[in-house]
Design a protein around this motif. Structure first.
Motif, PDB file in Angstrom:
ATOM      1  N   UNK A 236       0.957  -1.114  -0.016  1.00 19.78           N
ATOM      2  CA  UNK A 236       0.131   0.021  -0.090  1.00 19.78           C
ATOM      3  C   UNK A 236       0.773   1.433   0.146  1.00 19.78           C
ATOM      4  N   UNK A 237       0.487   2.278  -0.949  1.00 17.25           N
ATOM      5  CA  UNK A 237       1.067   3.607  -0.740  1.00 17.25           C
ATOM      6  C   UNK A 237      -0.008   4.584  -0.399  1.00 17.25           C
ATOM      7  N   UNK A 238       0.227   5.174   0.520  1.00 20.54           N
ATOM      8  CA  UNK A 238      -0.379   6.341   0.957  1.00 20.54           C
ATOM      9  C   UNK A 238       0.078   7.674   0.787  1.00 20.54           C
ATOM     10  N   UNK A 239      -0.783   8.421   0.183  1.00 21.26           N
ATOM     11  CA  UNK A 239      -0.436   9.771  -0.577  1.00 21.26           C
ATOM     12  C   UNK A 239      -0.850  10.739   0.657  1.00 21.26           C
ATOM     13  N   UNK A 240       0.086  11.785   0.928  1.00 23.03           N
ATOM     14  CA  UNK A 240      -0.041  12.829   1.881  1.00 23.03           C
ATOM     15  C   UNK A 240      -0.157  14.292   1.383  1.00 23.03           C
ATOM     16  N   UNK A 241      -1.281  15.089   1.542  1.00 25.20           N
ATOM     17  CA  UNK A 241      -1.463  16.376   1.009  1.00 25.20           C
ATOM     18  C   UNK A 241      -1.037  17.206   2.323  1.00 25.20           C
ATOM     19  N   UNK A 242       0.157  17.721   2.474  1.00 29.43           N
ATOM     20  CA  UNK A 242       0.454  18.451   3.537  1.00 29.43           C
ATOM     21  C   UNK A 242       0.325  19.954   3.551  1.00 29.43           C
ATOM     22  N   UNK A 243      -0.288  20.384   2.504  1.00 26.69           N
ATOM     23  CA  UNK A 243      -0.596  21.852   2.357  1.00 26.69           C
ATOM     24  C   UNK A 243      -1.685  22.213   3.487  1.00 26.69           C
ATOM     25  N   UNK A 244      -2.859  21.420   3.770  1.00 27.00           N
ATOM     26  CA  UNK A 244      -4.048  21.629   4.530  1.00 27.00           C
ATOM     27  C   UNK A 244      -3.769  21.744   5.849  1.00 27.00           C
ATOM     28  N   UNK A 245      -2.499  20.875   6.446  1.00 29.03           N
ATOM     29  CA  UNK A 245      -2.318  20.694   7.841  1.00 29.03           C
ATOM     30  C   UNK A 245      -1.404  22.186   8.192  1.00 29.03           C
ATOM     31  N   UNK A 246      -1.070  23.028   7.312  1.00 28.93           N
ATOM     32  CA  UNK A 246      -0.407  24.413   7.690  1.00 28.93           C
ATOM     33  C   UNK A 246      -1.325  25.342   7.220  1.00 28.93           C
ATOM     34  N   UNK A 247      -2.481  25.568   8.052  1.00 29.91           N
ATOM     35  CA  UNK A 247      -3.246  26.707   7.499  1.00 29.91           C
ATOM     36  C   UNK A 247      -3.496  27.748   8.754  1.00 29.91           C
TER      37      UNK A 247
END
Length: 268
Positions: free
Chosen positions: A203-214
């Motif tokens: 399994x490969x998990x994709x992370x969108x880290x932009x939204x964690x820094x708002x």
């Protein structure tokens, strides 16, 4: 807004969502509104198109068993009167940044309208990240009040003001209401991109880290970007174009000229 104004209203959260009902109620006070929206949630489907879709008639309008782009094509070409304006929304969750534009079903509905030469407004509500998982967040119609107010204002004035002589569509992102109406800032999409991936076995998990820094106090996006405006409590309006533009490149012209001199001819 003239009662003669024809608006096609769609979204990607589905025809039963609170956001589209709130926007319908606001727009239909002063315009003829035809709803053609997905029968269920089609968030983040981009401009995916179907060859054939079923259509149901609901109290609010037409429920299309397909994508937002399907809804726009079906609405403009067959189901409704040809509109003066397409409105997509109101989306639960912001659509901010260049990399999000192609993924969003809300934005893609506006882009599809642009290919029909119909101006469009895509409206999304910024919901700050908290401890509750986003898909479990429930919003009331009252929480869409700022979004419906500014969308109605733009629908009423933007056509006559000539806004769409220079923009194919407007990407509108709105903070939650906070008493006084928020100011509008004309913005450009942020260029930030912070995707990565992590493998665990098969399994490969994709992370969108932009939204964690708002966090407004540490937001790295510069002044004038959509993300900074909405996080700091302003309404972000980005005037955008479609189809995509091309730029002249001398280097690419040079490669084109030398192509036939450098490749081996094929037999036959």
């Amino acid at each position: 807004m003239s009662d003669d104004l024809e608006i096609l209203l769609t979204n990607d959260d589905g025809i039963d969502s609170t956001g589209i009902r709130a926007l319908y109620d606001a727009l239909s006070d002063h315009a003829n509104v035809t709803v053609v929206a997905p029968a269920d949630d089609r968030s983040a489907c981009g401009r995916s198109l179907s060859h054939e879709v079923d259509v149901d008639e609901r109290d609010l309008g037409y429920a299309v068993h397909g994508t937002p782009a399907d809804c726009v094509v079906a609405g403009l070409a067959e189901l409704g009167p040809f509109p003066d304006l397409v409105v997509a929304g109101c989306n639960k969750g912001a659509n901010l940044g260049e990399y999000v534009l192609g993924r969003s079903g809300t934005i893609s509905a506006a882009v599809e309208a642009a290919f029909f030469d119909v101006p469009a407004i895509a409206t999304s509500l910024y919901v700050p990240a908290e401890d509750t998982p986003f898909d479990e967040v429930e919003l009331t119609a009252a929480e869409y009040a700022e979004a419906t107010r500014v969308t109605s204002y733009l629908a009423e004035h933007a056509l006559e003001a000539g806004v769409f002589d220079h923009a194919a569509y407007l990407n509108v992102n709105v903070p939650l209401p906070d008493g006084e109406p928020a100011p509008i800032e004309i913005t450009r999409p942020s260029k930030r991109y912070e995707m990565d991936a992590e493998r665990d076995g098969t399994r490969v998990t994709l992370h969108d880290r932009v939204w964690s820094d708002m966090d407004p106090d540490s937001l790295p996006d510069p002044e004038g970007t959509d993300r900074r405006a909405v996080v700091e409590g302003r309404i972000s309006v980005s005037p955008l174009t479609a189809p995509h533009s091309t730029n002249h490149h001398d280097a690419l012209d040079a490669l084109a000229r030398t192509y036939r001199e450098t490749v081996e001819p094929t037999d036959g």
